[in-house]
Design a protein around this motif. Structure first.
Motif, PDB file in Angstrom:
ATOM      1  N   TYR A 202       7.302   3.774   5.551  1.00  0.00           N
ATOM      2  CA  TYR A 202       5.820   3.262   4.471  1.00  0.00           C
ATOM      3  C   TYR A 202       5.497   2.668   3.819  1.00  0.00           C
ATOM      4  O   TYR A 202       4.244   2.151   3.815  1.00  0.00           O
ATOM      5  CB  TYR A 202       6.191   4.372   3.648  1.00  0.00           C
ATOM      6  CG  TYR A 202       5.261   4.545   2.569  1.00  0.00           C
ATOM      7  CD1 TYR A 202       4.028   5.279   2.218  1.00  0.00           C
ATOM      8  CD2 TYR A 202       5.686   4.219   1.535  1.00  0.00           C
ATOM      9  CE1 TYR A 202       2.612   5.341   2.159  1.00  0.00           C
ATOM     10  CE2 TYR A 202       4.384   4.528   0.405  1.00  0.00           C
ATOM     11  CZ  TYR A 202       3.128   4.694   0.772  1.00  0.00           C
ATOM     12  OH  TYR A 202       2.094   4.787  -0.832  1.00  0.00           O
ATOM     13  N   ILE A 203       6.549   1.684   3.154  1.00  0.00           N
ATOM     14  CA  ILE A 203       6.201  -0.074   2.549  1.00  0.00           C
ATOM     15  C   ILE A 203       5.656  -1.161   3.688  1.00  0.00           C
ATOM     16  O   ILE A 203       4.856  -1.964   3.387  1.00  0.00           O
ATOM     17  CB  ILE A 203       7.411  -0.106   1.963  1.00  0.00           C
ATOM     18  CG1 ILE A 203       8.281   1.145   0.629  1.00  0.00           C
ATOM     19  CG2 ILE A 203       7.193  -1.402   1.237  1.00  0.00           C
ATOM     20  CD1 ILE A 203       7.153   1.207  -0.265  1.00  0.00           C
ATOM     21  N   ARG A 206       1.994  -0.103   3.799  1.00  0.00           N
ATOM     22  CA  ARG A 206       1.413  -0.382   2.128  1.00  0.00           C
ATOM     23  C   ARG A 206       1.521  -1.936   2.490  1.00  0.00           C
ATOM     24  O   ARG A 206      -0.408  -2.274   1.871  1.00  0.00           O
ATOM     25  CB  ARG A 206       1.930  -0.069   0.853  1.00  0.00           C
ATOM     26  CG  ARG A 206       1.946   1.471   1.048  1.00  0.00           C
ATOM     27  CD  ARG A 206       2.604   1.791  -0.488  1.00  0.00           C
ATOM     28  NE  ARG A 206       3.099   0.996  -1.851  1.00  0.00           N
ATOM     29  CZ  ARG A 206       3.575   0.581  -2.610  1.00  0.00           C
ATOM     30  NH1 ARG A 206       4.092   1.908  -3.120  1.00  0.00           N
ATOM     31  NH2 ARG A 206       3.166  -0.333  -3.346  1.00  0.00           N
ATOM     32  N   ARG A 209      -2.402  -2.887   4.922  1.00  0.00           N
ATOM     33  CA  ARG A 209      -3.308  -2.334   4.063  1.00  0.00           C
ATOM     34  C   ARG A 209      -3.609  -3.991   3.110  1.00  0.00           C
ATOM     35  O   ARG A 209      -4.468  -4.138   2.204  1.00  0.00           O
ATOM     36  CB  ARG A 209      -3.011  -1.137   3.044  1.00  0.00           C
ATOM     37  CG  ARG A 209      -3.147   0.003   4.060  1.00  0.00           C
ATOM     38  CD  ARG A 209      -3.172   1.051   3.586  1.00  0.00           C
ATOM     39  NE  ARG A 209      -3.373   2.399   4.138  1.00  0.00           N
ATOM     40  CZ  ARG A 209      -3.202   3.917   3.786  1.00  0.00           C
ATOM     41  NH1 ARG A 209      -3.756   3.964   2.830  1.00  0.00           N
ATOM     42  NH2 ARG A 209      -2.592   5.406   4.301  1.00  0.00           N
ATOM     43  N   LYS A 210      -2.187  -3.980   2.337  1.00  0.00           N
ATOM     44  CA  LYS A 210      -2.559  -5.171   1.318  1.00  0.00           C
ATOM     45  C   LYS A 210      -3.019  -6.001   1.372  1.00  0.00           C
ATOM     46  O   LYS A 210      -3.784  -7.250   0.753  1.00  0.00           O
ATOM     47  CB  LYS A 210      -1.470  -5.087  -0.069  1.00  0.00           C
ATOM     48  CG  LYS A 210      -1.613  -5.472  -1.051  1.00  0.00           C
ATOM     49  CD  LYS A 210      -0.593  -5.361  -2.042  1.00  0.00           C
ATOM     50  CE  LYS A 210      -0.453  -6.576  -3.266  1.00  0.00           C
ATOM     51  NZ  LYS A 210      -1.380  -5.370  -3.982  1.00  0.00           N
ATOM     52  N   GLU A 220      -0.782   4.744  11.977  1.00  0.00           N
ATOM     53  CA  GLU A 220      -0.071   4.966  10.666  1.00  0.00           C
ATOM     54  C   GLU A 220       1.073   5.515  10.926  1.00  0.00           C
ATOM     55  O   GLU A 220       2.280   6.272  11.283  1.00  0.00           O
ATOM     56  CB  GLU A 220      -0.866   5.069   9.758  1.00  0.00           C
ATOM     57  CG  GLU A 220      -1.311   3.484   8.918  1.00  0.00           C
ATOM     58  CD  GLU A 220      -2.051   4.167   8.018  1.00  0.00           C
ATOM     59  OE1 GLU A 220      -2.441   3.193   6.460  1.00  0.00           O
ATOM     60  OE2 GLU A 220      -3.060   5.182   7.510  1.00  0.00           O
ATOM     61  N   TYR A 249       4.100   9.082   0.547  1.00  0.00           N
ATOM     62  CA  TYR A 249       3.516   8.401  -0.896  1.00  0.00           C
ATOM     63  C   TYR A 249       4.287   9.105  -1.992  1.00  0.00           C
ATOM     64  O   TYR A 249       4.767   8.857  -2.907  1.00  0.00           O
ATOM     65  CB  TYR A 249       1.840   8.875  -0.962  1.00  0.00           C
ATOM     66  CG  TYR A 249       1.409   8.337  -2.316  1.00  0.00           C
ATOM     67  CD1 TYR A 249       1.180   7.697  -2.914  1.00  0.00           C
ATOM     68  CD2 TYR A 249       1.390   9.790  -2.698  1.00  0.00           C
ATOM     69  CE1 TYR A 249       0.960   7.214  -4.123  1.00  0.00           C
ATOM     70  CE2 TYR A 249       0.724  10.310  -3.841  1.00  0.00           C
ATOM     71  CZ  TYR A 249       0.753   8.792  -4.783  1.00  0.00           C
ATOM     72  OH  TYR A 249       0.024   8.346  -5.774  1.00  0.00           O
ATOM     73  N   ASP A 252       7.921   8.023  -2.177  1.00  0.00           N
ATOM     74  CA  ASP A 252       7.816   7.453  -2.244  1.00  0.00           C
ATOM     75  C   ASP A 252       7.792   7.031  -3.932  1.00  0.00           C
ATOM     76  O   ASP A 252       9.121   6.278  -4.812  1.00  0.00           O
ATOM     77  CB  ASP A 252       7.096   6.457  -1.904  1.00  0.00           C
ATOM     78  CG  ASP A 252       7.115   4.293  -2.463  1.00  0.00           C
ATOM     79  OD1 ASP A 252       7.939   3.719  -2.200  1.00  0.00           O
ATOM     80  OD2 ASP A 252       6.115   4.315  -2.791  1.00  0.00           O
ATOM     81  N   LYS A 253       6.977   7.848  -4.643  1.00  0.00           N
ATOM     82  CA  LYS A 253       6.628   7.858  -5.822  1.00  0.00           C
ATOM     83  C   LYS A 253       7.310   8.450  -7.184  1.00  0.00           C
ATOM     84  O   LYS A 253       7.678   7.899  -7.880  1.00  0.00           O
ATOM     85  CB  LYS A 253       5.502   8.938  -6.423  1.00  0.00           C
ATOM     86  CG  LYS A 253       4.134   8.549  -7.862  1.00  0.00           C
ATOM     87  CD  LYS A 253       3.197   9.836  -8.000  1.00  0.00           C
ATOM     88  CE  LYS A 253       2.777   9.776  -9.053  1.00  0.00           C
ATOM     89  NZ  LYS A 253       1.536  10.188  -8.912  1.00  0.00           N
TER      90      LYS A 253
END
Length: 348
Positions: A202-203, A206, A209-210, A220, A249, A252-253
């Motif tokens: 997941y990271i 991310r 995307r960044k 994905e 997500y 992770d949160k």
């Protein structure tokens, strides 16, 4: 036409708190048997074999080790080979940028988990031999993302089971150092293993995307599925593995809320990582650029928690930094000298 809603499970802090007290029962049972039969030296001898990325011959290992490799020789029944192959193709397509993300986002991200990072801090090797530790990780990452390693010899599975037993042995050593604080939970617990595999899946997504990399929802999903299979083989319970990006997500949160806080261990390991990057590239500028890249990915709050220097690098460089040669040493390289195990020998 209505957009279908993906079913998403809810995860709770109570659930993760329970899993914070759980390691990896099958692998832990193996180490317990090795200890009973050979004591601390038996575990040390096993660790020497586990650390090799060229020796996959289990015939000279204790019976309990051989049986473990037989019992877990196959992917889970829910693994989708087509999705896995697409996930590995996705990795190959973006290997350069993913290498950058792993080194300057995924790794420091895991260092923010103040409880889980304590075992790495107690293990002197991660501080004194950081370069070799990073190389070992990159070799494993490459191995599990190469389709050839999932066919015939199943090197990817054997390699991953070795890592799984290294985690179990490290868990045993951590609990027997006399310095382990029970408030940290069990060393290499389920929550920390989940967070770690999430940093590789997941990271990474991310980070892409960044970086402005165009990625489709299917890509994905495929990459997440492939890394979920790897996570299962590493000993993460299926109940915790995210079935989609929304679940990833939410997990992770929740982990961030529960575990992310400044710690001496996190700061120390991040410094060792930056120092290693600087030494490998032979330049203080490389260290500064890596620090700036970490801030780009992590954000200032997390970067400050890890003691990452706020170096004066122009923000515009962050979008092109993956093209610089100094970061190529962070990109996983192909391990040499693999000696596949004859799958028939596993059944003898």
């Amino acid at each position: 036409m209505a957009i279908p809603i993906t079913p998403t499970r809810a995860f709770t802090s109570t659930q993760l708190s329970a899993y914070r007290q759980v390691g990896d029962p099958p692998a832990d049972a193996v180490i317990a048997t090795v200890v009973a039969e050979g004591g601390r030296e038996g575990v040390a001898a096993l660790m020497r074999w586990l650390a090799s990325n060229t020796d996959f011959d289990i015939s000279n290992q204790p019976e309990v080790i051989q049986q473990f490799f037989i019992d877990f020789a196959n992917p889970p029944t829910w693994a989708n080979p087509a999705q896995m192959n697409r996930g590995m193709a996705f990795y190959e397509k973006h290997a350069g940028v993913i290498g950058l993300i792993l080194g300057t986002f995924s790794l420091p991200y895991t260092y923010l988990g103040a409880n889980g990072v304590q075992l790495l801090w107690l293990t002197d090797r991660i501080r004194t031999d950081t370069a070799r530790r990073l190389q070992e990780t990159s070799e494993w990452v490459f191995a599990v993302n190469d389709p050839k390693n999932w066919a015939n010899s199943s090197i990817a599975i054997q390699y991953t089971l070795k890592i799984r037993l290294i985690h179990a042995a490290s868990r045993w050593f951590g609990l027997h150092t006399g310095r382990w604080n029970a408030e940290w939970g069990v060393p290499v617990c389920q929550e920390d293993m989940l967070g770690t595999i999430g940093s590789f899946s997941y990271i990474v997504l991310r980070g892409l995307r960044k970086m402005g990399v165009s990625v489709t929802s299917r890509e994905e999903d495929d990459y997440l599925h492939h890394l979920n299979v790897v996570g299962h083989l590493l000993g993460v319970v299926d109940e915790l593995l995210p079935k989609n990006l929304r679940e990833a997500y939410l997990l992770d949160k929740l982990i961030v809320q529960r575990q992310f806080t400044p710690s001496e261990a996190g700061v120390g390991l991040t410094k060792a990582l930056l120092d290693t990057i600087g030494k490998q590239a032979g330049s203080e500028n490389a260290r500064n650029l890596a620090a700036a890249q970490m801030r780009f990915f992590l954000g200032n709050d997390h970067a400050n928690a890890l003691g990452i220097p706020n170096v004066p690098v122009e923000a515009r460089l962050m979008s092109v930094v993956s093209r610089l040669a100094l970061f190529q040493k962070l990109i996983p390289s192909k391990p040499e000298g693999f000696k596949p195990v004859d799958s028939r020998s596993l059944q003898k």
